[in-house]
Design a protein around this motif. Structure first.
Motif, mmCIF file in Angstrom:
data_model
loop_
_atom_site.group_PDB
_atom_site.id
_atom_site.type_symbol
_atom_site.label_atom_id
_atom_site.label_comp_id
_atom_site.label_asym_id
_atom_site.label_seq_id
_atom_site.Cartn_x
_atom_site.Cartn_y
_atom_site.Cartn_z
ATOM 1 N N ARG A 101 0.822 -1.205 0.000
ATOM 2 C CA ARG A 101 0.000 0.000 0.000
ATOM 3 C C ARG A 101 0.864 1.268 0.000
ATOM 4 O O ARG A 101 0.588 2.210 -0.736
ATOM 5 C CB ARG A 101 -0.932 -0.014 1.203
ATOM 6 C CG ARG A 101 -1.847 1.180 1.285
ATOM 7 C CD ARG A 101 -2.715 1.091 2.548
ATOM 8 N NE ARG A 101 -3.693 2.117 2.566
ATOM 9 C CZ ARG A 101 -4.921 2.017 2.103
ATOM 10 N NH1 ARG A 101 -5.320 0.894 1.575
ATOM 11 N NH2 ARG A 101 -5.763 3.022 2.161
ATOM 12 N N ASP A 102 1.915 1.294 0.806
ATOM 13 C CA ASP A 102 2.748 2.495 0.874
ATOM 14 C C ASP A 102 3.453 2.768 -0.454
ATOM 15 O O ASP A 102 3.662 3.916 -0.836
ATOM 16 C CB ASP A 102 3.748 2.422 2.020
ATOM 17 C CG ASP A 102 4.687 1.227 1.915
ATOM 18 O OD1 ASP A 102 4.306 0.218 1.306
ATOM 19 O OD2 ASP A 102 5.805 1.313 2.454
ATOM 20 N N GLY B 205 -3.602 7.640 5.002
ATOM 21 C CA GLY B 205 -3.509 6.410 4.234
ATOM 22 C C GLY B 205 -4.486 6.307 3.077
ATOM 23 O O GLY B 205 -4.661 5.235 2.503
#
Length: 89
Positions: A67-68, A80
């Motif tokens: 995800r990052d 996020g």
């Protein structure tokens, strides 16, 4: 037909220099010309050959990115999540 390459580049978040502009204008004009010369399709709607049906592949979702890593490509991130412009008031 006038094609605004700078506007298209802005929408696509691309940086085009003044030196590259003529090349992209010519390439875009070539693409539009090719599309304008495509043959017309019959109005009968018979675009699929019943004797040779298409076989669909099984979709497989593969998560190969973290995800990052994906959020690094977003122009703005908060908590996020990708922040997008408000379109409804």
């Amino acid at each position: 037909m006038e094609i605004d390459i700078r506007h298209i580049a802005k929408l696509a978040r691309l940086k085009i220099t003044d030196e590259e502009l003529p090349r992209f204008e010519k390439e875009m004009a070539d693409i539009v010309g090719m599309v304008e010369n495509l043959p017309d399709l019959p109005d009968s709607g018979a675009l699929i050959d019943p004797d040779h049906p298409m076989t669909m592949r099984q979709d497989k979702a593969e998560n190969t990115f973290r995800r990052d890593e994906l959020l690094k490509n977003a122009p703005q991130v908060q908590a996020g999540c990708v922040v997008v412009p408000r379109i409804v008031e």
